[in-house]
Each structure stands twice: as C-alpha cells, then as structure tokens.
Motif scaffolding. Structure first.
Motif, mmCIF file in Angstrom:
data_model
loop_
_atom_site.group_PDB
_atom_site.id
_atom_site.type_symbol
_atom_site.label_atom_id
_atom_site.label_comp_id
_atom_site.label_asym_id
_atom_site.label_seq_id
_atom_site.Cartn_x
_atom_site.Cartn_y
_atom_site.Cartn_z
ATOM 1 N N HIS A 136 0.885 -3.087 -8.366
ATOM 2 C CA HIS A 136 -0.556 -3.602 -8.345
ATOM 3 C C HIS A 136 -1.075 -3.802 -9.818
ATOM 4 O O HIS A 136 -1.968 -4.694 -9.981
ATOM 5 N N ALA A 185 5.549 3.020 1.200
ATOM 6 C CA ALA A 185 6.783 3.566 0.144
ATOM 7 C C ALA A 185 7.936 3.865 0.982
ATOM 8 O O ALA A 185 9.118 3.810 0.469
ATOM 9 N N ILE A 202 5.312 0.653 -6.311
ATOM 10 C CA ILE A 202 4.158 0.142 -5.808
ATOM 11 C C ILE A 202 2.923 0.207 -6.766
ATOM 12 O O ILE A 202 2.224 -0.876 -6.925
ATOM 13 N N ARG A 203 2.580 1.276 -7.579
ATOM 14 C CA ARG A 203 1.511 1.417 -8.532
ATOM 15 C C ARG A 203 2.026 0.260 -9.539
ATOM 16 O O ARG A 203 0.992 -0.353 -9.985
ATOM 17 N N PHE A 247 6.727 5.044 -4.948
ATOM 18 C CA PHE A 247 5.530 5.122 -5.144
ATOM 19 C C PHE A 247 5.181 4.625 -6.496
ATOM 20 O O PHE A 247 4.246 3.807 -6.824
ATOM 21 N N ASP A 248 6.101 4.659 -7.640
ATOM 22 C CA ASP A 248 5.786 4.197 -8.971
ATOM 23 C C ASP A 248 5.868 2.892 -8.826
ATOM 24 O O ASP A 248 5.134 2.044 -9.706
ATOM 25 N N VAL A 296 0.678 -1.273 0.055
ATOM 26 C CA VAL A 296 0.021 0.076 -0.192
ATOM 27 C C VAL A 296 0.882 1.231 0.012
ATOM 28 O O VAL A 296 2.324 0.943 0.078
ATOM 29 N N GLY A 297 0.293 2.403 -0.308
ATOM 30 C CA GLY A 297 0.990 3.560 -0.402
ATOM 31 C C GLY A 297 1.851 3.754 0.860
ATOM 32 O O GLY A 297 3.261 4.367 0.721
ATOM 33 N N ASP A 298 1.239 3.384 2.194
ATOM 34 C CA ASP A 298 2.180 3.897 3.292
ATOM 35 C C ASP A 298 3.424 2.957 3.366
ATOM 36 O O ASP A 298 4.204 3.173 4.317
ATOM 37 N N SER A 310 9.780 9.200 -4.795
ATOM 38 C CA SER A 310 8.524 9.132 -5.859
ATOM 39 C C SER A 310 8.739 7.839 -6.702
ATOM 40 O O SER A 310 7.717 7.214 -7.054
#
Ligand SMILES: CC(C)(COP(=O)(O)OP(=O)(O)OC[C@H]1O[C@@H](n2cnc3c(N)ncnc32)[C@H](O)[C@@H]1OP(=O)(O)O)[C@@H](O)C(=O)NCCC(=O)NCCS
Length: 177
Positions: free
Chosen positions: A56, A19, A52-53, A49-50, A15-17, A46
């Motif tokens: 998904h 990162a 993690i996206r 975050f990329d 999840v985003g948390d 950043s």
C-alpha cells in the motif's frame, strides 16, 4: 490505485483479507526460488500482512502492487508489481537510477494459462500511459517462464546485468512507443 480490467482478469489493490492467499503464494519454494540474491520463503502469516501494508505504501497513483483476480469469480491468482527497483549496493532500499521495474508472482495453480502475461501487459500499458517511458524487468537467468512473460509483453532482452538487487540477472526493457 487504479483498478485495471482485462479480458479475463480484474487487478485491484490488496486488502487485509488477502493475507492467507499472500502467505500461500510466498511461502512456496517453487514461487520464491528465483527471487532475490538469496531466495527465502515467507515464514509466517504476519509477514503477509506486513507485505500488504508495504505494498500500500508503494501506491503513488502510478506505481503499486496489484492483486490479480479472475474477473468472473474474484478468485485470487497472483500479484503484479510496478515499483522503483533497488540498485546494487549496501542499501537495497535506495533507487538512485530512478528505474521502475515490473514483476509478477503467481500461485502455481494459476500458471500456464497466460494470466501472468495478460495482467503484466495491462500494467505495462498503464505505466506507459502515466508517462513512464522506460520500465525494466530482471529475472534469474534460470527463470525461463518469467523471461517468456517479458517477451510476450513486448520487452526487449538487453543481456545480463548486475546493476540491481546485488544479483546477476537477465535484463529486459520496455519502452513506450
Ligand atoms: C513467472 C510466472 C509468473 C509465469 O507464470 P505463467 O502462468 O506460466 O505465465 P504465462 O502463462 O502468462 O506465460 C508463461 C510463458 O512461459 C512459458 N514457460 C513456462 N514455463 C516455462 C519453462 N520452464 N521454460 C520455458 N518457458 C516456460 C510458457 O509456455 C508461456 O509462454 P508461451 O505462452 O509462449 O507458451 C510464474 O511462473 C511464477 O509466478 N513464478 C514464480 C514467481 C517468479 O519467479 N516471478 C518472476 C520473478 S522475476
């Protein structure tokens, strides 16, 4: 994505948390030094975050990238990847072979406790249960710890290959019984 439980671990989606943890792991040279034809460390939050996206997007109910946590405390330890493996060539986003690879990246604080093997073994079992009859793992020839994980989870060493990632790798293959 399926949540996977093992004796000591819980594997769940990132999840985003997460990162900060992802950045902490992938910005370390000792983690990245054997990964890819030209290893590089993650340079910014950043990028985490990329990642993690992108992870998904890999989730199709069979493939995916799991966050490995301690079951008791929820502490993050690393990641296990189950994804189509890029064949060598000019476009490393393409996977003409359709081969699936398993991989593992753990925080150095979590090394040496058997957690990578425990988590990888569970994900390999998941792969077999989803009708993936053959799963490969490729490691830098110098990455003895990763090769040992392959052996511990029952994969067979098939020698050196240059078929993937434009790199010379040791190839391990796992086959459903
Ligand atoms: C590969 C990695 C996940 C292994 O993590 P780990 O916590 O050491 O894994 P485990 O404890 O489950 O098992 C490691 C095995 O390798 C052995 N090992 C560890 N370091 C070793 C080394 N330098 N040489 C030989 N064997 C080694 C351990 O003794 C253990 O085997 P054993 O239980 O039979 O004694 C970890 O080193 C890592 O995250 N590295 C950076 C990322 C990476 O390289 N990923 C793989 C890309 S292919």
């Amino acid at each position: 994505m399926l949540t996977i439980h093992t004796e000591r671990l819980l594997l769940r989606p990132f999840v985003g948390d997460d990162a900060d943890f992802v950045f902490d792991v992938y910005s370390r040279w000792e983690v990245q030094r054997y990964i890819g034809a030209v290893p590089r460390v993650m340079a910014s939050l950043s990028e985490a975050f990329d990642h993690i996206r992108a992870w998904h997007d890999l989730d199709d109910g069979v493939h995916g990238v799991w966050a490995v946590t301690e079951a008791d405390s929820g502490k993050l330890l690393g990641s296990i990847l189950l994804k189509f493996i890029p064949a060598s060539g000019s476009d490393l986003t393409v996977c003409p072979s359709g081969d699936t690879e398993i991989g593992w990246h753990f925080h150095p604080d979590a090394w040496g406790k058997g957690c990578a093997s425990e988590a990888a073994s569970a994900v390999l079992k998941h792969a077999y249960s989803q009708d993936l009859g053959r799963v490969v793992a490729v490691t830098n020839p110098l990455n003895l710890a990763s090769q040992r994980v392959c052996e511990r989870i029952g994969m067979t060493h098939e020698g050196v290959t240059e078929d993937y990632y434009n790199a010379r790798c040791e190839l391990f293959v796992g086959t459903a019984a």
